[in-house]
Design a protein around this motif. Structure first.
Motif, PDB file in Angstrom:
ATOM      1  N   LYS A 183      69.646 -57.808 -59.515  1.00  0.00           N
ATOM      2  CA  LYS A 183      68.250 -57.460 -59.217  1.00  0.00           C
ATOM      3  C   LYS A 183      67.454 -57.177 -60.489  1.00  0.00           C
ATOM      4  N   SER A 184      68.078 -56.452 -61.429  1.00  0.00           N
ATOM      5  CA  SER A 184      67.390 -56.220 -62.705  1.00  0.00           C
ATOM      6  C   SER A 184      68.419 -56.004 -63.804  1.00  0.00           C
ATOM      7  N   ILE A 239      72.648 -52.478 -65.284  1.00  0.00           N
ATOM      8  CA  ILE A 239      72.695 -53.645 -64.403  1.00  0.00           C
ATOM      9  C   ILE A 239      72.546 -53.148 -62.969  1.00  0.00           C
ATOM     10  N   LEU A 240      71.535 -53.666 -62.253  1.00  0.00           N
ATOM     11  CA  LEU A 240      71.371 -53.327 -60.840  1.00  0.00           C
ATOM     12  C   LEU A 240      71.744 -54.540 -59.998  1.00  0.00           C
ATOM     13  N   VAL A 241      72.606 -54.317 -58.996  1.00  0.00           N
ATOM     14  CA  VAL A 241      73.037 -55.386 -58.087  1.00  0.00           C
ATOM     15  C   VAL A 241      72.555 -55.069 -56.677  1.00  0.00           C
ATOM     16  N   HIS A 242      71.998 -56.084 -56.037  1.00  0.00           N
ATOM     17  CA  HIS A 242      71.481 -55.933 -54.669  1.00  0.00           C
ATOM     18  C   HIS A 242      72.420 -56.616 -53.681  1.00  0.00           C
ATOM     19  N   PHE A 243      72.703 -55.914 -52.563  1.00  0.00           N
ATOM     20  CA  PHE A 243      73.494 -56.486 -51.476  1.00  0.00           C
ATOM     21  C   PHE A 243      72.525 -56.813 -50.335  1.00  0.00           C
ATOM     22  N   PRO A 244      72.124 -58.092 -50.188  1.00  0.00           N
ATOM     23  CA  PRO A 244      71.074 -58.455 -49.213  1.00  0.00           C
ATOM     24  C   PRO A 244      71.390 -58.045 -47.785  1.00  0.00           C
ATOM     25  N   GLU A 245      72.641 -58.239 -47.363  1.00  0.00           N
ATOM     26  CA  GLU A 245      72.956 -57.979 -45.953  1.00  0.00           C
ATOM     27  C   GLU A 245      72.866 -56.498 -45.613  1.00  0.00           C
ATOM     28  N   GLU A 293      63.772 -47.936 -59.098  1.00  0.00           N
ATOM     29  CA  GLU A 293      65.249 -47.928 -59.054  1.00  0.00           C
ATOM     30  C   GLU A 293      65.817 -48.027 -60.466  1.00  0.00           C
ATOM     31  N   SER A 294      65.207 -48.885 -61.273  1.00  0.00           N
ATOM     32  CA  SER A 294      65.680 -49.108 -62.634  1.00  0.00           C
ATOM     33  C   SER A 294      65.075 -48.085 -63.586  1.00  0.00           C
ATOM     34  N   LEU A 295      65.848 -47.715 -64.592  1.00  0.00           N
ATOM     35  CA  LEU A 295      65.353 -46.804 -65.628  1.00  0.00           C
ATOM     36  C   LEU A 295      64.706 -47.568 -66.785  1.00  0.00           C
ATOM     37  N   ASN A 296      64.674 -48.882 -66.699  1.00  0.00           N
ATOM     38  CA  ASN A 296      64.256 -49.708 -67.829  1.00  0.00           C
ATOM     39  C   ASN A 296      62.831 -49.387 -68.285  1.00  0.00           C
ATOM     40  N   ALA A 297      61.888 -49.357 -67.346  1.00  0.00           N
ATOM     41  CA  ALA A 297      60.491 -49.090 -67.705  1.00  0.00           C
ATOM     42  C   ALA A 297      60.339 -47.699 -68.315  1.00  0.00           C
ATOM     43  N   LEU A 298      61.054 -46.735 -67.749  1.00  0.00           N
ATOM     44  CA  LEU A 298      61.020 -45.358 -68.261  1.00  0.00           C
ATOM     45  C   LEU A 298      61.515 -45.315 -69.703  1.00  0.00           C
ATOM     46  N   MET A 299      62.599 -46.037 -69.975  1.00  0.00           N
ATOM     47  CA  MET A 299      63.188 -46.036 -71.309  1.00  0.00           C
ATOM     48  C   MET A 299      62.295 -46.765 -72.315  1.00  0.00           C
TER      49      MET A 299
END
Length: 755
Positions: free
Chosen positions: A322-323, A329-335, A729-735
């Motif tokens: 996901k990102s 690393i963020l992983v999305h489980f669609p189901e 969800e991600s800390l990327n923008a914050l960092m």
């Protein structure tokens, strides 16, 4: 553990309360790996785990067969003939193994102290290699018995990965062997293990699918089964349009090409991740690719189970990236419509050693490999899918499967609903090895297991008690030691101790006659059809009271002598001789103590286990005695000034008593409670600081540690301001905004404190 099946319960009992070797097998998804972990955690026996390959050994938490037994790569001819060579093949024999292959004292000590050898992935083990192992164990242990008297647990599914023997090797080996599997070895042919099969399937629940898999496994596939499978043939299936499917193929290059192409087709930038490697961790056993290449939208699968309480993923679970950020690393489980941050996983490269104080075999971490437990998952080979579970998979069966590959590929799936066949399944060339099918007829029935367990348990208790009082080998060690003195020489440190050695040998000799008489009593008691265990217990108590004091005093005498000698110069070889003697004597005393616990456990009708056959007294026997001797020695030698350098010349670092295995996070927590810094913990645990920080994220999340214990007040205030109103969800923008104010690790820990 999953609800334990009857076969699994039998296996645990045969391991813990008998000396019988066992072959544990079972279809895919029956819980062999889960049971292996249970055995390692609960057995009271000194255990070593080995496997035929580096990756298999790493997954089983053990070491390779070749490294453990110092075996050369190449074939083994089970006789004393001269070695054979050609341009492409080399064969060792008993004679060459005896002559050329030197084994370190550390490995010899482990083999001599071993009580249970677990061989995982035994389907890959060649018959000649098993005979070479048997020969090395008999040689090192100096016991002409199968595997030198060690109980062996063979684990594996013979209908999965077969052994590899090149044609030119087999031309020579077939003179000595009827086949290539482990059960064709001479040692197994002459001493067959008990064949136990796990039959309860945890992976699949659909009766139709289970029936097809069973028939395929047993070479009984019917036209009806093929029709059932071929309902799922979709040659034009669009894998790009149908997310979440992994393609199982037979060749590495095909899987690699599919993954590389699918990654290239995605928009966006490639992000690279590399592992944290500390200490000794050879490249050939890297469990995942060193350089992980990902893009947002990439299809990945997890290659380990989630060890945290959340259980977010399992070995083989698929997800979508996901990102991506440099440290996230963020992983999305669609189901499930769920997104998780991927934690790194720790793999350990270990070796076995013997604890100096408890005489137990324990693991020493040589190096660690810490990386994200994920890999690209548009395609994978059938070979590499072993042990994985998929909800959805497309099978590329355009090339002929090897025996067993059709079964392995199909059995990865939970149900037929997730199956796609890219071409019709044809039966040419996919039947299983007939030798394996014939060997499976040896499977033990429940009645046989019940009777064998009763008989073998009685034998185990009998033999354990006898061996606890049989000191003929120990007495011989004392004799050898006594007669190694040169009484005519007065110059060496050793020669001055000749009278002491003779006195101790006499004490040991005087115990032999009563011990033999007591063994005869035990033999008579156990010869009865029904053994009166209460009476046996009374006799063991009486014998323990009689023998323990003199045996214990001999340990004291050797430890006192070692305390003296290690302060003498030019006495290193004498010190080493005393250490060997102390090892023999201490093991005899510890087994005497365990024998008392064993009969108490049996009389109480309780299960023989690690917990029942140990006590605080046993664990701390040597450490307490050593401390006491050191104090007494200083009082007697009041003018003595310790020369630590002299002592260090002889002694090795004493190791802590072996503790039950804990989770990696728990180990970090206990060191933190012990007032160790994060730097200290990383050094002690052979891990990077980054990995230790990831442990603290979990500890803070579970409230085991407070954020205020780890970070200063001003840093927490800075983080609180930055996180105010932050909902991503991600800390990327914050960092990106605050990288000059705090680190990724500090941000992660603070985020964990908010839960």
């Amino acid at each position: 553990m999953q609800t334990i099946s009857e076969a699994a319960a039998y296996t645990l009992r045969f391991i813990n309360q008998t000396h019988r070797s066992v072959f544990l097998t079972g279809k895919a998804g029956t819980g062999k790996t889960t049971l292996l972990r249970e055995i390692i955690q609960t057995t009271h026996k000194n255990t070593v785990v080995v496997a035929p390959t580096g990756i298999a050994a790493l997954n089983a938490g053990g070491v390779t067969i070749h490294s453990m037994f110092q075996l050369p790569f190449g074939g083994f001819i089970p006789d004393n003939s001269a070695p054979q060579f050609s341009d492409s093949t080399k064969f060792e024999t008993k004679a060459t193994l005896r002559r050329h292959f030197k084994m370190s004292g550390l490995k010899k000590s482990v083999i001599r102290n071993m009580e249970l050898l677990i061989i995982d992935e035994v389907s890959m083990l060649r018959s000649d290699l098993l005979d070479a192992m048997d020969y090395m164990m008999q040689s090192v242990r100096k016991k002409p018995m199968p595997f030198g008297g060690v109980q062996v647990l063979f684990i594996g599914d013979l209908l999965q990965l077969p052994p590899v023997i090149r044609d030119e090797e087999w031309r020579t080996l077939k003179t000595y062997y009827r086949g290539k599997f482990f059960f064709h070895s001479h040692v197994v042919q002459q001493n067959p293990p008990l064949y136990i099969e796990l039959s309860k399937i945890f992976r699949q629940t659909d009766d139709t699918f289970i029936s097809v898999l069973n028939n395929l496994r047993n070479n009984q596939i019917s036209q009806q089964d093929i029709q059932t499978l071929n309902k799922y043939v979709k040659p034009d299936f669009d894998l790009k349009a149908n997310k979440g499917y992994i393609t199982l193929t037979t060749h590495n290059n095909k899987a690699d090409t599919m993954n590389a192409q699918a990654l290239q087709d995605l928009q966006g930038n490639l992000v690279f991740y590399t592992p944290d490697i500390v200490g000794d961790f050879p490249e050939k056993i890297f469990p995942v690719e060193e350089k992980l290449q990902l893009k947002v939208g990439a299809q990945v699968m997890f290659v380990k189970n989630d060890l945290s309480a959340d259980k977010n993923y399992f070995n083989g679970k698929m997800g979508i990236i996901k990102s991506l950020a440099s440290q996230e690393i963020l992983v999305h489980f669609p189901e499930e419509n769920k997104t998780i941050e991927v934690d790194k996983y720790e793999w350990k490269n270990i070796r076995y050693k013997v604890d100096e104080t408890t005489k137990e075999i324990e693991e020493e971490v040589l190096g660690t490999f810490v990386h994200y437990p994920i890999k690209l998952a548009w395609a994978i080979t059938v070979h590499k899918s072993q042990g994985l579970t998929f909800d959805k998979a497309a099978l590329d069966v355009s090339q002929v499967f090897l025996p067993g590959q059709a079964y392995v590929a199909l059995s990865r799936l939970r149900s037929l609903e997730g199956l796609i066949l890219l071409s019709p399944l044809r039966m040419n060339g996919i039947s299983n090895d007939q030798d394996v099918m014939d060997y499976s007829l040896n499977k033990a029935t429940d009645d046989f297991l019940a009777n064998a367990l009763h008989f073998e348990t009685k034998n185990f208790i009998h033999n354990y008690l006898i061996s606890s009082f049989n000191w003929s080998d120990l007495a011989q060690e004392w004799r050898n030691h006594k007669f190694s003195y040169n009484e005519n020489s007065e110059s060496s440190v050793k020669s001055k101790q000749a009278i002491w050695a003779a006195k101790q040998m006499d004490i040991m000799e005087q115990l032999l006659d009563p011990s033999k008489k007591f063994i005869a009593q035990l033999n008579k008691l156990f010869s009865q059809e029904t053994v009166d265990l209460h009476h046996v217990s009374e006799r063991i108590d009486a014998a323990f009271s009689y023998f323990f004091k003199p045996m214990d005093e001999l340990v004291f005498e050797i430890l006192w002598k070692i305390e003296e000698v290690q302060r003498s110069k030019k006495a290193k070889s004498y010190y080493d001789e005393l250490v060997v003697l102390e090892d023999w004597q201490t093991k005899a005393v510890l087994q005497l103590m365990k024998a008392k616990l064993l009969i108490e456990t049996v009389v109480a009708g309780e299960t023989i286990s690690k917990e029942k056959l140990t006590s605080d007294e046993i664990k701390k026997y040597i450490s307490r005695k050593t401390s006491s001797i050191q104090e007494q020695f200083k009082k007697v030698n009041i003018t003595l000034i310790d020369d630590d350098k002299d002592i260090e010349r002889y002694t090795s670092k004493k190791t802590k008593a072996k503790a039950p295995k804990k989770s990696t996070v728990q180990e970090t927590y206990e060191l933190w409670v012990d007032k160790k810094s994060i730097d200290d913990i990383a050094t002690i645990r052979v891990l990077t600081k980054q990995t230790i920080y990831s442990h603290f994220v979990q500890l803070i999340q579970t409230k085991a540690v407070s954020i205020s214990e780890v970070l200063p007040k001003d840093k927490i205030q800075t983080l609180a301001q930055a996180f105010q109103g932050y909902k991503e969800e991600s800390l990327n923008a914050l960092m990106e905004k605050n990288s000059d104010k705090f680190t990724w690790n500090e941000a992660r820990m603070y985020k964990a404190s908010l839960n």
